[in-house]
Scaffold this active site. Structure first.
Site, PDB file in Angstrom:
ATOM      1  N   ASP A 209       0.846  -1.202   0.000  1.00  0.00           N
ATOM      2  CA  ASP A 209       0.000   0.000   0.000  1.00  0.00           C
ATOM      3  C   ASP A 209       0.887   1.260   0.000  1.00  0.00           C
ATOM      4  O   ASP A 209       2.094   1.161   0.155  1.00  0.00           O
ATOM      5  CB  ASP A 209      -0.893   0.009   1.259  1.00  0.00           C
ATOM      6  N   ASP A 211       0.654   3.664   2.328  1.00  0.00           N
ATOM      7  CA  ASP A 211       0.402   4.254   3.637  1.00  0.00           C
ATOM      8  C   ASP A 211      -0.727   5.282   3.460  1.00  0.00           C
ATOM      9  O   ASP A 211      -1.640   5.044   2.670  1.00  0.00           O
ATOM     10  CB  ASP A 211       1.698   4.838   4.242  1.00  0.00           C
TER      11      ASP A 211
HETATM   12  N1  ADE Z   1       2.403  -3.088   6.687  1.00  0.00           N
HETATM   13  C1  ADE Z   1       1.882  -3.021   5.458  1.00  0.00           C
HETATM   14  N2  ADE Z   1       1.519  -1.763   5.148  1.00  0.00           N
HETATM   15  C2  ADE Z   1       1.828  -1.005   6.213  1.00  0.00           C
HETATM   16  C3  ADE Z   1       1.714   0.363   6.515  1.00  0.00           C
HETATM   17  N3  ADE Z   1       1.193   1.223   5.647  1.00  0.00           N
HETATM   18  N4  ADE Z   1       2.125   0.794   7.723  1.00  0.00           N
HETATM   19  C4  ADE Z   1       2.678  -0.075   8.601  1.00  0.00           C
HETATM   20  N5  ADE Z   1       2.804  -1.383   8.377  1.00  0.00           N
HETATM   21  C5  ADE Z   1       2.392  -1.841   7.193  1.00  0.00           C
END
Ligand code: ADE
Length: 272
Positions: A209, A211
């Site tokens: 992703d 974040d």
């Molecule tokens: N693991 C996968 N995506 C994450 C994110 N955006 N923040 C923290 N841990 C994650």
């Protein structure tokens, strides 16, 4: 010396394929109970030991993973090297979901975990100036290219406590001010403990992703993360097998010195 690779599988990687002579082993550690029993065997003739970081069924949160017991159990099993596989969010448009990143550095923002094997009775201060093993990173990079995944060499990983994802302000701070590349919840204190245990350590983080900073993407959604992990788990498993073959059975001392990290780190007098 003979190679034995500890593979710590993260979210979406709870087992490995193609293991010869598979055997589940229970390891007792004075540091507690590891996340799960450990699956040992060989990949391409090279000894490996697989440990699912969150346990099968995903029963440990990032804060409750028994990091010390896990690293100690792999050491007791005779592992020389550790490949960490985990999920992460990205702070860069050129590091997209589905890509892999070979982490080169960390900012450790975790605060609710035991972070050292040392402190009572024996005090040691190891260097984590270069927290990952470049020799292992080379093998991961070649394996990534051989398997055909989009893999990036180098990236600073912000290790957060979780379990909640970052706020928008935190995400912007990590990206715009601290210049981090990826974010996750599990690589620390794992990397520090591996160094204290004199184990070579490399982290291959799978981007799931953006974040929460990205204006064209919404907040982080666990169902999207699971879908991305599912789509990439076969590639991750194939890559792990390829890494084992590349590292090979015979092992020399580590040119980076990871396997001698304690040589000048222990403060306590031997007879204290
Ligand atoms: N693991 C996968 N995506 C994450 C994110 N955006 N923040 C923290 N841990 C994650």
């Amino acid at each position: 010396m003979q190679t034995k690779i500890g593979i710590i599988g993260g979210s979406g990687l709870y087992d490995i394929d193609g293991l010869e002579n598979p055997k589940w082993v229970n390891i007792n550690s004075p540091w507690g109970v590891p996340s799960d029993v450990i699956l040992t065997g060989e990949l391409g003739g090279v000894d490996v030991a697989f440990l699912p970081r969150h346990g099968r069924g995903h029963v440990h949160s990032p804060s409750t993973v028994p990091y010390r017991a896990n690293i100690d159990a792999l050491k007791r099993l005779g592992c020389t090297d550790v490949i960490s596989v985990s999920a992460c969010g990205s702070f860069r448009t050129d590091m997209a979901p589905g890509d892999f990143v070979i982490v080169s550095d960390f900012i450790d923002r975790t605060f609710a975990r035991e972070k050292s094997f040392f402190g009572t009775g024996c005090v040691a201060h190891v260097s984590v100036a270069h927290p990952v093993c470049a020799r292992l990173g080379d093998a991961v990079e070649l394996a990534g290219h051989a398997v055909g995944v989009n893999i990036h060499r180098g990236g600073t990983y912000l290790a957060m406590e979780g379990p909640q994802f970052s706020s928008l302000a935190e995400s912007k701070l990590y990206r715009e001010v601290w210049h981090c590349d990826v974010i996750g919840m599990t690589n620390m204190p794992e990397a520090k403990l591996a160094r204290e245990a004199e184990l070579c350590y490399a982290s291959v983080a799978m981007i799931t992703d953006y974040d929460s900073w990205h204006p064209d993407h919404g907040s982080v959604d666990i169902s999207d993360i699971i879908a991305t992990l599912g789509a990439n788990s076969t590639a991750a498993k194939t890559m792990v097998a390829d890494i084992a073959v590349r590292l090979g059975k015979a092992r020399d001392v580590c040119p980076c010195g990871c396997d001698r990290a304690l040589d000048f780190a222990i403060m306590t007098a031997p007879d204290a």
